[in-house]
Design a protein around this motif. Structure first.
Motif, PDB file in Angstrom:
ATOM      1  N   ASP A  75       0.812  -1.218   0.000  1.00  0.00           N
ATOM      2  CA  ASP A  75       0.000   0.000   0.000  1.00  0.00           C
ATOM      3  C   ASP A  75       0.847   1.270   0.000  1.00  0.00           C
ATOM      4  O   ASP A  75       0.343   2.361   0.254  1.00  0.00           O
ATOM      5  CB  ASP A  75      -0.935   0.010   1.217  1.00  0.00           C
ATOM      6  N   ARG A  76       2.146   1.138  -0.274  1.00  0.00           N
ATOM      7  CA  ARG A  76       3.020   2.317  -0.170  1.00  0.00           C
ATOM      8  C   ARG A  76       3.232   3.043  -1.475  1.00  0.00           C
ATOM      9  O   ARG A  76       3.836   4.105  -1.510  1.00  0.00           O
ATOM     10  CB  ARG A  76       4.377   1.923   0.402  1.00  0.00           C
ATOM     11  N   ASP A  77       2.818   2.452  -2.609  1.00  0.00           N
ATOM     12  CA  ASP A  77       3.010   3.097  -3.898  1.00  0.00           C
ATOM     13  C   ASP A  77       4.494   3.321  -4.212  1.00  0.00           C
ATOM     14  O   ASP A  77       4.901   4.367  -4.710  1.00  0.00           O
ATOM     15  CB  ASP A  77       2.258   4.434  -3.908  1.00  0.00           C
ATOM     16  N   ILE A  78       5.276   2.304  -3.856  1.00  0.00           N
ATOM     17  CA  ILE A  78       6.717   2.355  -4.024  1.00  0.00           C
ATOM     18  C   ILE A  78       7.136   1.077  -4.739  1.00  0.00           C
ATOM     19  O   ILE A  78       6.601   0.020  -4.448  1.00  0.00           O
ATOM     20  CB  ILE A  78       7.402   2.380  -2.630  1.00  0.00           C
ATOM     21  N   ALA A  79       8.070   1.179  -5.697  1.00  0.00           N
ATOM     22  CA  ALA A  79       8.581  -0.040  -6.321  1.00  0.00           C
ATOM     23  C   ALA A  79      10.092  -0.097  -6.158  1.00  0.00           C
ATOM     24  O   ALA A  79      10.773   0.917  -6.244  1.00  0.00           O
ATOM     25  CB  ALA A  79       8.217  -0.075  -7.801  1.00  0.00           C
ATOM     26  N   MET A  80      10.599  -1.297  -5.886  1.00  0.00           N
ATOM     27  CA  MET A  80      12.026  -1.434  -5.616  1.00  0.00           C
ATOM     28  C   MET A  80      12.671  -2.334  -6.676  1.00  0.00           C
ATOM     29  O   MET A  80      12.103  -3.340  -7.072  1.00  0.00           O
ATOM     30  CB  MET A  80      12.185  -2.047  -4.222  1.00  0.00           C
ATOM     31  N   VAL A  81      13.860  -1.939  -7.115  1.00  0.00           N
ATOM     32  CA  VAL A  81      14.618  -2.736  -8.079  1.00  0.00           C
ATOM     33  C   VAL A  81      15.901  -3.203  -7.404  1.00  0.00           C
ATOM     34  O   VAL A  81      16.661  -2.395  -6.878  1.00  0.00           O
ATOM     35  CB  VAL A  81      14.969  -1.905  -9.332  1.00  0.00           C
ATOM     36  N   PHE A  82      16.113  -4.517  -7.424  1.00  0.00           N
ATOM     37  CA  PHE A  82      17.260  -5.088  -6.715  1.00  0.00           C
ATOM     38  C   PHE A  82      18.429  -5.345  -7.665  1.00  0.00           C
ATOM     39  O   PHE A  82      18.252  -5.414  -8.871  1.00  0.00           O
ATOM     40  CB  PHE A  82      16.859  -6.418  -6.072  1.00  0.00           C
ATOM     41  N   GLN A  83      19.606  -5.566  -7.086  1.00  0.00           N
ATOM     42  CA  GLN A  83      20.774  -5.766  -7.931  1.00  0.00           C
ATOM     43  C   GLN A  83      20.773  -7.137  -8.597  1.00  0.00           C
ATOM     44  O   GLN A  83      21.366  -7.315  -9.652  1.00  0.00           O
ATOM     45  CB  GLN A  83      22.074  -5.541  -7.156  1.00  0.00           C
ATOM     46  N   ASN A  84      20.091  -8.105  -8.023  1.00  0.00           N
ATOM     47  CA  ASN A  84      20.133  -9.459  -8.607  1.00  0.00           C
ATOM     48  C   ASN A  84      18.911  -9.786  -9.458  1.00  0.00           C
ATOM     49  O   ASN A  84      18.557 -10.943  -9.618  1.00  0.00           O
ATOM     50  CB  ASN A  84      20.325 -10.493  -7.501  1.00  0.00           C
ATOM     51  N   TYR A  85      18.238  -8.761  -9.952  1.00  0.00           N
ATOM     52  CA  TYR A  85      17.111  -8.881 -10.890  1.00  0.00           C
ATOM     53  C   TYR A  85      15.870  -9.542 -10.292  1.00  0.00           C
ATOM     54  O   TYR A  85      14.770  -9.066 -10.448  1.00  0.00           O
ATOM     55  CB  TYR A  85      17.464  -9.627 -12.191  1.00  0.00           C
ATOM     56  N   ALA A  86      16.053 -10.732  -9.641  1.00  0.00           N
ATOM     57  CA  ALA A  86      14.923 -11.447  -9.052  1.00  0.00           C
ATOM     58  C   ALA A  86      13.769 -11.664 -10.039  1.00  0.00           C
ATOM     59  O   ALA A  86      12.611 -11.433  -9.723  1.00  0.00           O
ATOM     60  CB  ALA A  86      14.422 -10.712  -7.795  1.00  0.00           C
ATOM     61  N   LEU A  87      14.105 -12.125 -11.247  1.00  0.00           N
ATOM     62  CA  LEU A  87      13.060 -12.470 -12.230  1.00  0.00           C
ATOM     63  C   LEU A  87      12.617 -13.914 -12.018  1.00  0.00           C
ATOM     64  O   LEU A  87      13.364 -14.736 -11.503  1.00  0.00           O
ATOM     65  CB  LEU A  87      13.600 -12.314 -13.646  1.00  0.00           C
ATOM     66  N   TYR A  88      11.394 -14.224 -12.449  1.00  0.00           N
ATOM     67  CA  TYR A  88      10.926 -15.610 -12.400  1.00  0.00           C
ATOM     68  C   TYR A  88      11.460 -16.344 -13.628  1.00  0.00           C
ATOM     69  O   TYR A  88      11.125 -15.982 -14.758  1.00  0.00           O
ATOM     70  CB  TYR A  88       9.397 -15.659 -12.389  1.00  0.00           C
TER      71      TYR A  88
END
Ligand code: ADP
Ligand code: ADP
Length: 226
Positions: A75-88
């Motif tokens: 509910d924070r309206d924030i998106a985070m991008v990590f260094q290790n991509y974390a894709l499925y």
């Protein structure tokens, strides 16, 4: 519109020492703020508290003046991008970008539109049917950024997004991030331990050392300091 404010924020993990002691930082609406400092100084911890992935031990997080300490991450309206991509790995690029929106119950047409817009911005239109294993590190990182963009967040948090890329791609992606910032009209908080990234990307730079804010200023002012 999104102003992010940390007011006298402190953090201790479990019964450990305070890894953030007393951080007061204001990130203005649409500012590109870079958090820089040596490994272990508390950059990720600060970012994770803003995202809501870690509790704040003391002090307040305000977004547009509203206290967010107890608001759940979704509910924070924030998106985070990590260094290790974390894709499925088993999903295509399209599915990776659409997944969160599907979970949130957005209509299919809306999802398709958001994914196309993000893919276009990031110039990955041609990759939508590929799987992560068939792409380069730079392409994967774009997909990870795309997954953040489709959510239309007010605030983007980047945790060392370029550190797994080779030198050439790092420069290229850095330039693209500047362009993206202008196009997205979003507030960005960006963590790195790379001085060059900090100097070239930041509207303002916050320097952390051992859990304390030791400097915060524009790149040019920091550069001119003795
Ligand atoms: P940076 O991102 O600047 O490298 P971190 O925020 O990851 O720094 O870490 C700051 C300090 O907090 C370090 O001393 C680290 O060991 C400690 N720390 C980070 N995460 C945890 C955790 N989950 N539990 C306990 N200590 C942690
Ligand atoms: P589901 O399996 O629930 O039907 P999908 O994620 O497979 O949903 O597809 C949702 C919508 O997005 C479909 O209408 C599909 O045509 C479209 N879509 C899926 N993959 C792509 C793609 N690579 N490029 C453009 N549109 C796509």
């Amino acid at each position: 519109m999104a102003e992010v404010k940390l007011v006298h924020v402190a953090k201790a993990y479990e019964n450990g020492p305070r890894v953030i002691r007393d951080a007061t930082i204001t990130v203005q609406d649409r500012e590109f703020l870079v958090l820089v400092g040596p490994s272990g100084c508390g950059k990720s911890t600060l970012l994770r508290m803003i995202a809501g992935l870690e509790d704040i031990t003391d002090g307040d997080l305000l977004i547009d003046g509203k206290r967010m300490n107890d608001v759940p991450p979704k509910d924070r309206d924030i998106a985070m991008v990590f260094q290790n991509y974390a894709l499925y790995p088993h999903m295509t690029v399209y599915e990776n970008m659409a997944f969160g929106l599907k979970l949130a119950g957005l209509p299919k047409d809306d999802i398709r539109q958001r994914v196309s817009r993000a893919a276009h911005l990031l110039e990955i239109d041609a990759l939508l049917n590929r799987k992560p294993k068939d792409m380069s590190g730079g392409q994967r990182q774009r997909v990870a950024i795309g997954r953040a963009i489709v959510r239309n967040p007010k605030v983007f948090l980047f945790d060392e997004p370029l550190s797994n890329l080779d030198a050439k791609l790092r420069v290229q992606t850095r330039i693209e991030l500047q362009k993206l910032h202008r196009e997205l009209n979003a507030t960005i908080i960006y963590v790195t331990h790379d001085q060059v990234e900090a100097m070239t990307l930041g509207d303002r730079i916050v320097v952390l050392r051992d859990g304390d804010v030791v400097q915060q200023d524009t790149p040019i002012n920091l550069y001119n300091q003795p």
